[in-house]
Design an enzyme around this catalytic site. Structure first.
Site, PDB file in Angstrom:
ATOM      1  N   GLU A 157     -68.646 -46.941 -30.752  1.00  0.00           N
ATOM      2  CA  GLU A 157     -69.256 -47.873 -31.780  1.00  0.00           C
ATOM      3  C   GLU A 157     -68.856 -49.196 -31.743  1.00  0.00           C
ATOM      4  O   GLU A 157     -67.600 -49.454 -32.244  1.00  0.00           O
ATOM      5  CB  GLU A 157     -69.051 -47.167 -32.996  1.00  0.00           C
ATOM      6  CG  GLU A 157     -69.982 -47.827 -34.021  1.00  0.00           C
ATOM      7  CD  GLU A 157     -71.443 -47.247 -34.281  1.00  0.00           C
ATOM      8  OE1 GLU A 157     -72.247 -48.301 -33.702  1.00  0.00           O
ATOM      9  OE2 GLU A 157     -71.824 -46.216 -34.048  1.00  0.00           O
ATOM     10  N   GLU A 161     -68.411 -53.657 -35.926  1.00  0.00           N
ATOM     11  CA  GLU A 161     -67.253 -53.755 -36.596  1.00  0.00           C
ATOM     12  C   GLU A 161     -67.413 -53.673 -38.049  1.00  0.00           C
ATOM     13  O   GLU A 161     -68.513 -54.020 -38.661  1.00  0.00           O
ATOM     14  CB  GLU A 161     -66.580 -55.128 -36.291  1.00  0.00           C
ATOM     15  CG  GLU A 161     -66.344 -55.321 -34.979  1.00  0.00           C
ATOM     16  CD  GLU A 161     -67.019 -56.334 -34.214  1.00  0.00           C
ATOM     17  OE1 GLU A 161     -66.739 -56.930 -33.412  1.00  0.00           O
ATOM     18  OE2 GLU A 161     -68.387 -56.538 -35.051  1.00  0.00           O
ATOM     19  N   SER A 192     -60.386 -54.840 -32.267  1.00  0.00           N
ATOM     20  CA  SER A 192     -61.064 -55.957 -32.786  1.00  0.00           C
ATOM     21  C   SER A 192     -59.737 -57.037 -33.354  1.00  0.00           C
ATOM     22  O   SER A 192     -58.907 -57.134 -32.382  1.00  0.00           O
ATOM     23  CB  SER A 192     -62.039 -55.911 -33.899  1.00  0.00           C
ATOM     24  OG  SER A 192     -63.079 -55.134 -33.357  1.00  0.00           O
ATOM     25  N   CYS A 208     -63.501 -51.966 -35.082  1.00  0.00           N
ATOM     26  CA  CYS A 208     -64.603 -51.314 -34.494  1.00  0.00           C
ATOM     27  C   CYS A 208     -64.196 -49.775 -34.249  1.00  0.00           C
ATOM     28  O   CYS A 208     -63.306 -49.261 -34.434  1.00  0.00           O
ATOM     29  CB  CYS A 208     -65.041 -52.185 -33.153  1.00  0.00           C
ATOM     30  SG  CYS A 208     -63.837 -52.273 -31.898  1.00  0.00           S
ATOM     31  N   SER A 221     -62.065 -58.949 -25.893  1.00  0.00           N
ATOM     32  CA  SER A 221     -61.883 -59.739 -27.257  1.00  0.00           C
ATOM     33  C   SER A 221     -61.019 -61.043 -27.091  1.00  0.00           C
ATOM     34  O   SER A 221     -60.218 -61.105 -26.315  1.00  0.00           O
ATOM     35  CB  SER A 221     -60.856 -58.744 -28.402  1.00  0.00           C
ATOM     36  OG  SER A 221     -61.578 -57.491 -28.558  1.00  0.00           O
ATOM     37  N   HIS A 269     -65.735 -60.419 -29.914  1.00  0.00           N
ATOM     38  CA  HIS A 269     -65.754 -58.964 -29.303  1.00  0.00           C
ATOM     39  C   HIS A 269     -66.948 -58.623 -28.573  1.00  0.00           C
ATOM     40  O   HIS A 269     -68.242 -58.465 -28.772  1.00  0.00           O
ATOM     41  CB  HIS A 269     -65.487 -58.086 -30.300  1.00  0.00           C
ATOM     42  CG  HIS A 269     -64.096 -58.496 -31.085  1.00  0.00           C
ATOM     43  ND1 HIS A 269     -62.987 -58.388 -30.753  1.00  0.00           N
ATOM     44  CD2 HIS A 269     -64.100 -59.253 -32.118  1.00  0.00           C
ATOM     45  CE1 HIS A 269     -62.049 -59.172 -31.589  1.00  0.00           C
ATOM     46  NE2 HIS A 269     -63.035 -59.448 -32.512  1.00  0.00           N
TER      47      HIS A 269
END
EC number: 4.1.1.50
Length: 365
Positions: free
Chosen positions: A31, A34, A87, A101, A248, A263
């Site tokens: 996923e 964030e 993140s 995230c 990132s 990101h």
């Protein structure tokens, strides 16, 4: 084009978005979207020092609760920046921004944040809180309380009284959730704005750059992807190219608490990119268009918070309200007035017949 109304009604996002990722291998999914938490403390509280006084070991313990860790950090005279395994985090004298995230448990870290702010900084008066996120592709995979925005709001209300919750966007499409709490003591006598761009459905030729198979390290990835062209020339960056894929970047603007964070989740079946900044150095409109030209998303949403003192933020809000992008259609447009700021929210999607998202501004810079 349809413009739906902003609503604080049903906050259950369901699992409708999973229809867009039917090709995902069931035993692997990440996923990218964030969870974003921003907490401001009262700088006028008697004896208050700085959040930057919190020991590194305490930050590590706090992030353990959120289920992420620090990879590396950079600092200037105004802010500390941390690239995380999931993140980013930014800490200035009176504000902490935590963005995570995956299946992190961000809200579980609130109690520890409040505790260490009191112990090490003599701060226990929170004057402003913002929590926001896009709808998840698979909310059912998230740990409590993140499986629904309703339970997240309940959790936030256990720590912060008097907040407001909003769900922006159509029920059965991409949506954006926002929780805010602002006290009468929240005074920001300086220009403040924040731009966020959340992107899905990127072309595979764009995504392939964010892999060790194509780029040798974070800097190489930044140059090959053209991310370097959207950064101010004097920015101090630190970045991570993940294995097997992912990227990132945090950037600090010298002599300020202004930042840029990017990101990238580059798996084609659930690709996602976020861009966020409060910078005052570059033209926000031009920067936004360059971001979209680099990543070429098939769907994206943009938000811009601004206070009354930020001329650049107010100009950006007006431009977003009037924005047209060739090859895309606008699917949602909202305005929200908050106690200390206003928000413009807009969504676009690529027109299927268009070969690519071509970004052409039709407004004055």
């Amino acid at each position: 084009m349809s413009t739906s109304t902003l609503s604080d009604g049903s906050l259950d996002e369901g699992t409708f978005a999973a229809e867009d990722v039917s090709g995902v291998i069931e035993d692997y999914f990440f996923e990218g979207a964030e969870k974003l938490l921003e907490i401001w403390f009262d700088k006028n509280q008697n004896g208050a020092t700085s959040l930057r006084n919190i020991p590194y070991s305490e930050l590590v313990s706090m992030l353990d609760i959120a289920q992420c860790r620090i990879l590396h950090s950079k600092s200037n005279e105004c802010m500390d920046s941390y690239v995380l395994s999931e993140s980013s985090m930014f800490i200035s004298d009176f504000r902490i921004i935590l963005k995570t995230c995956g299946t992190t448990r961000l809200l579980h870290a609130i109690e520890r944040i409040l505790h260490i702010a009191k112990i090490y900084c003599n701060m226990d008066n929170v004057v402003s809180v913002f929590y926001s996120r896009k709808n998840f592709m698979h909310p059912e995979k998230q740990p409590y309380p993140h499986s629904s925005f309703e339970t997240e709001v309940d959790y936030l209300e256990e720590h912060f009284a008097g907040g407001s919750a909003y769900c922006i966007g159509p029920q059965r499409q991409d949506r954006w959730f926002l929780y805010t709490m602002v006290t009468p003591q929240a005074v920001f006598p300086f220009p403040e704005h924040t731009l966020e761009i959340l992107m899905n459905g990127l072309p595979e030729d764009v995504l392939s750059t964010f892999s060790p198979n194509v780029s040798k390290d974070g800097k190489d990835c930044r140059m090959k992807s053209a991310i370097n062209t959207i950064l101010p020339p004097d920015i101090v960056v630190h970045e991570e190219l993940f294995s097997p894929c992912g990227y990132s970047l945090n950037g600090l603007i010298p002599h300020s608490d202004h930042y840029i964070t990017i990101h990238v989740t580059p798996e084609p079946d659930f690709s996602y990119v976020s861009f966020e900044t409060n910078q005052h150095t570059l033209n926000l409109c031009e920067q936004m268009l360059k971001v979209l030209e680099i990543f070429k998303p098939s769907k994206f949403l943009l938000t811009i918070f601004t206070n009354e003192l930020s001329n650049e933020g107010k100009k950006m809000q007006k431009n977003l309200w009037d924005l047209k992008i060739c090859g895309c259609r606008r699917t949602n447009l909202q305005f929200l007035e908050l106690p200390t700021e206003t928000l413009i929210y807009v969504q676009f999607e690529r027109i299927k017949s268009a070969e690519q998202v071509t970004c052409k501004e039709v407004f004055d810079r």
